[in-house]
Design an enzyme around this catalytic site. Structure first.
Site, PDB file in Angstrom:
ATOM      1  N   LYS A 148      -7.725 -11.179   6.312  1.00 59.96           N
ATOM      2  CA  LYS A 148      -8.099 -10.950   6.970  1.00 59.96           C
ATOM      3  C   LYS A 148      -9.262 -10.293   7.755  1.00 59.96           C
ATOM      4  CE  LYS A 148      -7.146  -7.859  10.937  1.00 59.96           C
ATOM      5  NZ  LYS A 148      -6.557  -7.624  10.960  1.00 59.96           N
ATOM      6  N   GLU A 203      -6.660 -11.748  17.155  1.00 56.08           N
ATOM      7  CA  GLU A 203      -7.949 -12.130  16.185  1.00 56.08           C
ATOM      8  C   GLU A 203      -7.777 -13.600  15.706  1.00 56.08           C
ATOM      9  OE1 GLU A 203      -6.798  -7.268  14.638  1.00 56.08           O
ATOM     10  OE2 GLU A 203      -5.757  -8.889  13.333  1.00 56.08           O
ATOM     11  N   CYS A 257      -4.687  -7.533   6.342  1.00 51.37           N
ATOM     12  CA  CYS A 257      -5.990  -6.923   6.680  1.00 51.37           C
ATOM     13  C   CYS A 257      -7.025  -7.356   5.782  1.00 51.37           C
ATOM     14  CB  CYS A 257      -5.541  -5.276   6.520  1.00 51.37           C
ATOM     15  SG  CYS A 257      -3.983  -5.305   7.057  1.00 51.37           S
ATOM     16  N   THR A 308       1.245  -7.031   1.833  1.00 49.51           N
ATOM     17  CA  THR A 308       1.045  -7.702   3.209  1.00 49.51           C
ATOM     18  C   THR A 308      -0.383  -6.965   3.314  1.00 49.51           C
ATOM     19  OG1 THR A 308       2.711  -7.874   4.493  1.00 49.51           O
ATOM     20  CG2 THR A 308       0.835  -7.978   5.675  1.00 49.51           C
ATOM     21  N   CYS A 309      -1.168  -6.085   3.592  1.00 47.13           N
ATOM     22  CA  CYS A 309      -2.386  -5.730   3.465  1.00 47.13           C
ATOM     23  C   CYS A 309      -3.184  -6.543   2.419  1.00 47.13           C
ATOM     24  CB  CYS A 309      -3.101  -4.159   3.589  1.00 47.13           C
ATOM     25  SG  CYS A 309      -3.960  -3.476   4.311  1.00 47.13           S
ATOM     26  N   SER A 337       0.332  -0.998  -0.417  1.00 43.67           N
ATOM     27  CA  SER A 337       0.295   0.635  -0.184  1.00 43.67           C
ATOM     28  C   SER A 337       0.680   1.208  -0.138  1.00 43.67           C
ATOM     29  CB  SER A 337      -0.564   0.193   1.317  1.00 43.67           C
ATOM     30  OG  SER A 337      -1.937  -1.249   1.548  1.00 43.67           O
ATOM     31  N   HIS A 341     -29.565   8.676  21.136  1.00 44.91           N
ATOM     32  CA  HIS A 341     -30.287   7.545  21.797  1.00 44.91           C
ATOM     33  C   HIS A 341     -31.419   7.055  20.631  1.00 44.91           C
ATOM     34  CE1 HIS A 341     -31.107   5.959  25.451  1.00 44.91           C
ATOM     35  NE2 HIS A 341     -32.490   5.831  25.195  1.00 44.91           N
ATOM     36  N   GLU A 371     -23.013   6.592  23.246  1.00 44.35           N
ATOM     37  CA  GLU A 371     -23.570   8.094  23.461  1.00 44.35           C
ATOM     38  C   GLU A 371     -23.019   7.932  24.767  1.00 44.35           C
ATOM     39  OE1 GLU A 371     -27.801   7.751  25.178  1.00 44.35           O
ATOM     40  OE2 GLU A 371     -28.229   5.852  24.335  1.00 44.35           O
ATOM     41  N   ALA A 406      -7.374  -0.075  15.501  1.00 43.56           N
ATOM     42  CA  ALA A 406      -8.773  -1.418  15.755  1.00 43.56           C
ATOM     43  C   ALA A 406      -8.256  -3.073  16.509  1.00 43.56           C
ATOM     44  CB  ALA A 406      -9.307  -1.015  15.321  1.00 43.56           C
ATOM     45  N   TYR A 459      -1.973  -8.985  18.339  1.00 40.81           N
ATOM     46  CA  TYR A 459      -3.532  -8.035  17.959  1.00 40.81           C
ATOM     47  C   TYR A 459      -3.931  -9.660  17.188  1.00 40.81           C
ATOM     48  CZ  TYR A 459      -0.856  -6.181  14.237  1.00 40.81           C
ATOM     49  OH  TYR A 459      -0.038  -5.584  12.974  1.00 40.81           O
TER      50      TYR A 459
END
Length: 490
Positions: A51, A182, A48, A42-43, A15, A473, A478, A379, A178
């Protein structure tokens, strides 16, 4: 002035390298790019993207189970890897084609070849052809590594999981980062019996303690057998076990074979030895002996600098093998630059892309642009997900007095069906400036939430800015607007 074949030669078609090549070409520069494996890096090819597609697929059983509790007459059979896997491979092939088209459309010359550096302005291809360039950009990324353990070659690494022709019945995942977490969630939700060995006291070192504690609890509730403070002491093929093969927990089963690539590249590090596809006997540091269909090492990654000719060209490398660069991604050799996971900075795809863009601004647009590595949201695509931006509670506390606003609860959809899944919303606030120093979320789609929170924190939002924002809401998020009193002050 010396004449060169190209203004820029990029080594690596991931990338970051592709973005830098395209943007440089758009300035009118002559650009070439060499990739020894598959465009996308790789991504896109072995990280990524595949996965995340596996994450999507692995959510099906839980969604059906919840639907039944809400009143749907829904049934869920076993996951069919044979249906999913060809679609996954086809999608990666499509994306590789997209990357090639983007480069072609930008006028970038593509060399489907390994490239090494001869000197500060010369690159040699696999066929011994040499090409000269005014600037060389190294963007070859990194690769997964196995621990220094006898018979470690019998274990798989993350690259191999996308090549499996069949799902195993049992796996041992070694590692607590991670990638380990995952894949533990993905495989468990596919119906695989998953055991995790991690050396530390808790999974996800470097993330907020409260967040990783809740995620560890959630993974255990989903059936992942986590053993902390544990690693492999010995391993070998099940047939060579000291006392003969042992069952995995239900049966002694054969794991699915790992498919070979058309051509194994320096970066792919994939399993090609057929014996690696069979059951593996392991002995843990706790003394427990067990046979698994596969052992999966998620024990770290290393920059793919071996054999690139960097040392010979005078480029300084870190002890880890990473390329040493300054804030403009320039090495100690003025004509050679490096971006992405091959440097010792932040190993994330969006960061590599930003570094590539900053490189072009600096070198080809005459606008010196340092890369901003501060307050990068990230994340972990476990189930539930973990989203994080800024400082953890412990790191923030070391810098001065803080307030912690934290809440953990069962969201509405879980409470209604008497589910046990919990979420976490957490803000770290500086007492003196009132700025929000960090935000940590454990919840479904936390990756989507943390992206937006990252904008606010990057802009310097205070706790009072959050308080003044009207909540949506009913939503999980929230809670970030309605937590009025700190859970604790340190």
């Amino acid at each position: 002035m010396a004449d060169y074949d190209f203004d820029l030669f990029v080594i690596g078609g991931g990338s970051g390298g592709v973005r830098a090549a395209r943007m440089a070409a758009q300035t009118g520069a002559t650009v070439a790019l060499a990739e020894e494996s598959r465009l996308g890096g790789t991504c896109v090819i072995r990280g990524c993207v595949p996965k995340k597609l596996m994450v999507f697929a692995s959510k099906g059983a839980a969604a059906v189970a919840d639907a039944r509790k809400f009143g749907w007459d829904a049934q869920c059979g076993a996951f069919d890897w044979q249906q999913f896997h060809p679609k996954l491979m086809a999608e990666l092939e499509r994306l590789e084609g997209v990357y090639r088209k983007l480069l072609d459309g930008s006028g970038v010359k593509i060399f489907d070849s390994r490239a090494t550096i001869v000197d500060p302005h010369t690159v040699k291809l696999a066929n011994n052809q040499t090409v000269s360039a005014k600037h060389i950009l190294v963007a070859v990324g990194g690769h997964p590594v196995r621990p220094p353990l006898e018979n470690a070659e019998l274990g798989l690494v993350s690259n191999d999981l996308f090549l499996m022709e069949e799902l195993p019945k049992s796996v041992l995942i070694v590692g607590g980062g991670y990638i380990a977490c995952e894949f533990a969630c993905i495989l468990r939700n596919f119906g695989v019996d998953v055991t995790m060995y991690a050396r530390g006291a808790q999974i996800l070192k470097g993330f907020d303690d409260e967040a990783r504690g809740l995620l560890s609890e959630s993974m255990r509730q989903c059936g992942v057998d986590i053993h902390m403070g544990t690693s492999i002491q010995e391993m070998c093929g099940a047939a060579d076990a000291p006392s003969g093969p042992r069952p995995t927990g239900s049966d002694a089963t054969m794991g699915g074979p790992v498919g070979e690539r058309e051509s194994l590249s320096h970066n792919d590090k994939s399993i090609t030895d057929p014996k690696a596809a069979g059951p593996v006997w392991t002995k843990a540091t706790t003394g427990v002996e067990k046979v698994f269909d596969h052992v999966i090492f998620a024990t770290g990654r290393a920059p793919s600098t071996d054999g690139l000719g960097l040392k010979e060209a005078g480029v300084t490398l870190e002890r880890s093998g990473a390329i040493a660069v300054d804030e403009y991604s320039q090495t100690n050799v003025p004509s050679i630059y490096a971006i992405g996971d091959v440097t010792d900075r932040v190993p994330l795809t969006p960061v590599a892309i930003r570094e590539g863009m900053a490189f072009v601004e600096t070198v080809f647009k005459g606008n010196p642009t340092p890369v901003d590595h501060d307050l990068i949201a990230s994340a972990v695509f476990t189930q539930p997900e973990l989203g994080s931006v800024g400082l953890t509670e412990d790191d923030a506390a070391r810098n001065g007095p803080i307030e912690v606003y934290s809440t953990s609860f069962r969201p509405m959809n879980q409470a209604f069906i008497d589910g046990t899944a919990r979420v976490l919303m957490k803000l770290i606030v500086c007492v003196d400036t009132r700025r929000v120093l960090g935000c940590h979320i454990v919840a479904p789609d936390a990756g989507e939430l943390i992206q937006m929170i990252g904008v606010a924190i990057k802009m310097g939002a205070t706790k009072e800015d959050f308080d003044r924002t009207c909540a949506v809401h009913p939503t999980i998020s929230e809670e970030l607007m309605t937590m009025r009193e700190p859970s604790r002050r340190t």
